[in-house]
Enzyme design. Structure first.
Site, PDB file in Angstrom:
ATOM      1  N   CYS A  93       0.807  -1.224   0.000  1.00 27.53           N
ATOM      2  CA  CYS A  93       0.000   0.000   0.000  1.00 27.53           C
ATOM      3  C   CYS A  93       0.848   1.286   0.000  1.00 27.53           C
ATOM      4  O   CYS A  93       1.389   1.640  -1.030  1.00 27.53           O
ATOM      5  CB  CYS A  93      -0.997  -0.023   1.146  1.00 27.53           C
ATOM      6  N   ARG A 126     -12.321   6.987  -0.881  1.00 25.72           N
ATOM      7  CA  ARG A 126     -11.343   5.955  -0.522  1.00 25.72           C
ATOM      8  C   ARG A 126     -11.814   4.609  -1.045  1.00 25.72           C
ATOM      9  O   ARG A 126     -13.009   4.317  -1.062  1.00 25.72           O
ATOM     10  CB  ARG A 126     -11.170   5.867   1.005  1.00 25.72           C
ATOM     11  N   HIS A 189      -3.448  -5.448   2.363  1.00 29.34           N
ATOM     12  CA  HIS A 189      -3.062  -5.542   3.770  1.00 29.34           C
ATOM     13  C   HIS A 189      -3.672  -6.817   4.332  1.00 29.34           C
ATOM     14  O   HIS A 189      -4.275  -7.592   3.645  1.00 29.34           O
ATOM     15  CB  HIS A 189      -3.671  -4.388   4.571  1.00 29.34           C
TER      16      HIS A 189
HETATM   17  N1  GLN Z   1      -1.937   6.879   2.425  1.00 30.32           N
HETATM   18  C1  GLN Z   1      -2.092   6.049   1.274  1.00 30.32           C
HETATM   19  C2  GLN Z   1      -3.468   6.162   0.649  1.00 30.32           C
HETATM   20  O1  GLN Z   1      -4.416   6.474   1.320  1.00 30.32           O
HETATM   21  C3  GLN Z   1      -1.755   4.618   1.619  1.00 30.32           C
HETATM   22  C4  GLN Z   1      -2.681   4.034   2.659  1.00 30.32           C
HETATM   23  C5  GLN Z   1      -2.278   2.670   3.163  1.00 30.32           C
HETATM   24  O2  GLN Z   1      -1.083   2.326   3.243  1.00 30.32           O
HETATM   25  N2  GLN Z   1      -3.283   1.902   3.548  1.00 30.32           N
HETATM   26  O3  GLN Z   1      -3.616   5.927  -0.533  1.00 30.32           O
END
Ligand code: GLN
Length: 252
Positions: A93, A126, A189
């Site tokens: 990520c 998101r 993840h």
């Molecule tokens: N901050 C990054 C995003 O929101 C990565 C997030 C994460 O590692 N889950 O895209």
């Protein structure tokens, strides 16, 4: 035999149990009688990549990524050399995004390592979901959890897999992650490896071959628990289970 695993910046990049990937590497080596050493490198530490066989770069918030960006500048050349010479990397990520050229967030542009020819751009919605991939590298589905604002454009790179359920790199491309040399970069993840033992063994075998020669083979492990954890997720999010199995068969 022995592998040395470098965990980069666990003080900053440590979302959703990404450090569980380290435990998984270690256990799957130990179960086969192979020694494992784990070295955590905190932000600002000197990193001697020549000592490392596997590198883990985990996920983080935009704020943490911005802090990491400052430290990346100091390690960029050594890290790039390590990757080009076949060093094994798992980047998750935020770590995946930082392997690219930049991550344009809502407020600024975070400069990456430019090891991969990819770019990431933030969007307000998101992408949060459990995710299932079909990857030509594995005969089991790859399962995990994603939560990112960034959309990653991978250009000519090879993706890790096709999205069967979930969003993936952009939510639109139908692909997830990147495989480059001995690097797997992914949004998954969870942590990724305990539920995806084939992904773990793929990386371990790459690292062992690089260090000890092409003849090295990993002994298979029973993996009943790992396989049932994997299929629990795959089946739960696939109302057409047979379609998933068919798609996987085609890849193998
Ligand atoms: N901050 C990054 C995003 O929101 C990565 C997030 C994460 O590692 N889950 O895209």
């Amino acid at each position: 035999m022995k592998l040395t695993i470098g965990h980069l910046y666990p003080d900053l990049l440590n979302l959703y149990g990404d450090r569980g990937n380290i435990q998984c590497f270690r256990k799957r080596l130990e179960w086969r009688g192979i020694e494992a050493e784990v070295i955590p490198f905190l932000s600002g530490d000197e990193i001697d990549f020549s000592r490392l066989d596997i590198v883990l770069l985990g996920g983080g918030s935009d704020r943490e990524q911005e802090l990491v960006c400052g430290y990346l500048k100091n390690i960029r050349d050594d890290f790039k050399k390590y990757v080009e010479e076949g060093g094994v990397v798992l980047a998750v990520c935020g770590g995946y995004q930082l392997l690219g050229k930049y991550y344009k967030t809502r407020t600024e542009t975070i400069e990456g390592l430019a090891i991969l020819d990819i770019t990431t751009e933030w969007e307000p919605e998101r992408l949060v979901k459990n995710i299932i991939l079909n990857s030509p590298l594995f005969d089991m589905p790859v399962v995990g959890f994603e939560n990112h604002g960034g959309r990653t454009y991978i250009g000519d790179h090879t993706p890790l897999g096709k999205v069967f359920f979930g969003y993936g790199n952009t939510g639109k491309s139908g692909y997830e992650g990147v495989v480059y040399k001995n690097v797997i970069a992914t949004y998954l993840h969870g942590p990724l490896l305990p539920k995806n033992p084939q992904v773990c063994d793929y990386l371990l075998e790459r690292a062992l071959k690089r260090k000890y020669g092409e003849d090295v083979r990993l002994e298979p492990l029973p993996d009943e628990l790992e396989r049932s954890a994997n299929s629990y997720i795959a089946d739960r999010y696939s109302d057409k289970k047979y379609v998933l199995r068919e798609t996987i068969k085609k890849h193998t």
